[in-house]
Write a protein that holds these residues in place. Structure first.
Motif, PDB file in Angstrom:
ATOM      1  N   ARG A  41       0.829  -1.207   0.000  1.00  0.00           N
ATOM      2  CA  ARG A  41       0.000   0.000   0.000  1.00  0.00           C
ATOM      3  C   ARG A  41       0.861   1.254   0.000  1.00  0.00           C
ATOM      4  O   ARG A  41       0.585   2.214  -0.727  1.00  0.00           O
ATOM      5  CB  ARG A  41      -0.930  -0.007   1.219  1.00  0.00           C
ATOM      6  CG  ARG A  41      -1.884   1.182   1.221  1.00  0.00           C
ATOM      7  CD  ARG A  41      -2.660   1.303   2.502  1.00  0.00           C
ATOM      8  NE  ARG A  41      -1.727   1.622   3.562  1.00  0.00           N
ATOM      9  CZ  ARG A  41      -1.794   1.114   4.783  1.00  0.00           C
ATOM     10  NH1 ARG A  41      -2.723   0.258   5.096  1.00  0.00           N
ATOM     11  NH2 ARG A  41      -0.920   1.457   5.705  1.00  0.00           N
ATOM     12  N   LEU A  44       2.239   1.857  -3.430  1.00  0.00           N
ATOM     13  CA  LEU A  44       1.209   2.417  -4.310  1.00  0.00           C
ATOM     14  C   LEU A  44       0.970   3.899  -4.010  1.00  0.00           C
ATOM     15  O   LEU A  44       0.794   4.710  -4.921  1.00  0.00           O
ATOM     16  CB  LEU A  44      -0.095   1.641  -4.164  1.00  0.00           C
ATOM     17  CG  LEU A  44      -0.116   0.266  -4.823  1.00  0.00           C
ATOM     18  CD1 LEU A  44      -1.397  -0.465  -4.448  1.00  0.00           C
ATOM     19  CD2 LEU A  44       0.003   0.390  -6.321  1.00  0.00           C
ATOM     20  N   ILE A  45       0.972   4.265  -2.740  1.00  0.00           N
ATOM     21  CA  ILE A  45       0.795   5.675  -2.369  1.00  0.00           C
ATOM     22  C   ILE A  45       1.970   6.499  -2.872  1.00  0.00           C
ATOM     23  O   ILE A  45       1.794   7.629  -3.359  1.00  0.00           O
ATOM     24  CB  ILE A  45       0.619   5.803  -0.844  1.00  0.00           C
ATOM     25  CG1 ILE A  45      -0.739   5.238  -0.428  1.00  0.00           C
ATOM     26  CG2 ILE A  45       0.746   7.248  -0.395  1.00  0.00           C
ATOM     27  CD1 ILE A  45      -0.939   5.131   1.072  1.00  0.00           C
ATOM     28  N   ALA A  47       3.868   5.823  -5.539  1.00  0.00           N
ATOM     29  CA  ALA A  47       3.712   5.959  -6.992  1.00  0.00           C
ATOM     30  C   ALA A  47       2.623   6.974  -7.319  1.00  0.00           C
ATOM     31  O   ALA A  47       2.779   7.792  -8.234  1.00  0.00           O
ATOM     32  CB  ALA A  47       3.376   4.606  -7.615  1.00  0.00           C
ATOM     33  N   ASP A  48       1.525   6.952  -6.573  1.00  0.00           N
ATOM     34  CA  ASP A  48       0.448   7.905  -6.799  1.00  0.00           C
ATOM     35  C   ASP A  48       0.919   9.337  -6.550  1.00  0.00           C
ATOM     36  O   ASP A  48       0.583  10.250  -7.306  1.00  0.00           O
ATOM     37  CB  ASP A  48      -0.739   7.574  -5.900  1.00  0.00           C
ATOM     38  CG  ASP A  48      -1.908   8.508  -6.122  1.00  0.00           C
ATOM     39  OD1 ASP A  48      -2.312   8.677  -7.292  1.00  0.00           O
ATOM     40  OD2 ASP A  48      -2.408   9.081  -5.127  1.00  0.00           O
ATOM     41  N   THR A  49       1.724   9.532  -5.513  1.00  0.00           N
ATOM     42  CA  THR A  49       2.245  10.868  -5.219  1.00  0.00           C
ATOM     43  C   THR A  49       3.148  11.358  -6.339  1.00  0.00           C
ATOM     44  O   THR A  49       3.063  12.522  -6.751  1.00  0.00           O
ATOM     45  CB  THR A  49       3.019  10.847  -3.889  1.00  0.00           C
ATOM     46  OG1 THR A  49       2.151  10.384  -2.854  1.00  0.00           O
ATOM     47  CG2 THR A  49       3.533  12.217  -3.535  1.00  0.00           C
ATOM     48  N   PHE A  51       3.134  10.413  -9.538  1.00  0.00           N
ATOM     49  CA  PHE A  51       2.354  10.698 -10.745  1.00  0.00           C
ATOM     50  C   PHE A  51       1.489  11.951 -10.574  1.00  0.00           C
ATOM     51  O   PHE A  51       1.276  12.703 -11.521  1.00  0.00           O
ATOM     52  CB  PHE A  51       1.498   9.496 -11.133  1.00  0.00           C
ATOM     53  CG  PHE A  51       2.301   8.375 -11.724  1.00  0.00           C
ATOM     54  CD1 PHE A  51       3.157   8.583 -12.782  1.00  0.00           C
ATOM     55  CD2 PHE A  51       2.215   7.101 -11.204  1.00  0.00           C
ATOM     56  CE1 PHE A  51       3.914   7.563 -13.328  1.00  0.00           C
ATOM     57  CE2 PHE A  51       2.957   6.057 -11.736  1.00  0.00           C
ATOM     58  CZ  PHE A  51       3.807   6.288 -12.803  1.00  0.00           C
ATOM     59  N   THR A  52       0.999  12.189  -9.375  1.00  0.00           N
ATOM     60  CA  THR A  52       0.245  13.418  -9.122  1.00  0.00           C
ATOM     61  C   THR A  52       1.138  14.638  -9.267  1.00  0.00           C
ATOM     62  O   THR A  52       0.734  15.661  -9.833  1.00  0.00           O
ATOM     63  CB  THR A  52      -0.379  13.383  -7.716  1.00  0.00           C
ATOM     64  OG1 THR A  52      -1.229  12.244  -7.622  1.00  0.00           O
ATOM     65  CG2 THR A  52      -1.174  14.635  -7.425  1.00  0.00           C
TER      66      THR A  52
END
Length: 110
Positions: A41, A44-45, A47-49, A51-52
């Motif tokens: 998790r 994933l957070i 990677a999300d940060t 890409f954001t």
């Protein structure tokens, strides 16, 4: 006659000990599985940060292009200056935000 109940008592205690060890192994396996899920998790957070952050940079570049796209004179030098300044500012701001996130411990790269 007394040895028979005592033998059964020892067998029952041995079974109880085995069950306790099995329960502890199950608890340890559950904790390990939970840690692996937490790690996934967190990745994933992360990677999300990232890409954001990259999406914010692209959006900021599009915003600058929208502001100045119709208002620049047709001189090539002013267009080049605006492009270079915009790209430099976006890369610098991205690097600063990325550095801050890594330094503060919010974004962990491993």
């Amino acid at each position: 006659v007394e040895l028979l109940p005592e033998s059964y008592l020892q067998d029952a205690e041995a079974v109880q000990t085995r069950l306790e060890l099995i329960r502890l192994r199950i608890d340890n396996a559950e904790d390990l599985f939970g840690m692996k899920l937490d790690l996934a998790r967190n990745r994933l957070i992360t990677a999300d940060t990232i890409f954001t952050l990259l999406g914010m940079v692209v959006g900021a570049g599009a915003m600058v292009g929208g502001f100045f796209g119709m208002n620049l004179h047709q001189e090539k030098s002013s267009f080049v200056i605006v492009c270079v300044v915009t790209a430099s500012a976006l890369m610098l701001s991205t690097a600063l935000v990325f550095w801050y996130l890594v330094r503060s411990g919010t974004l962990v790269l491993a």
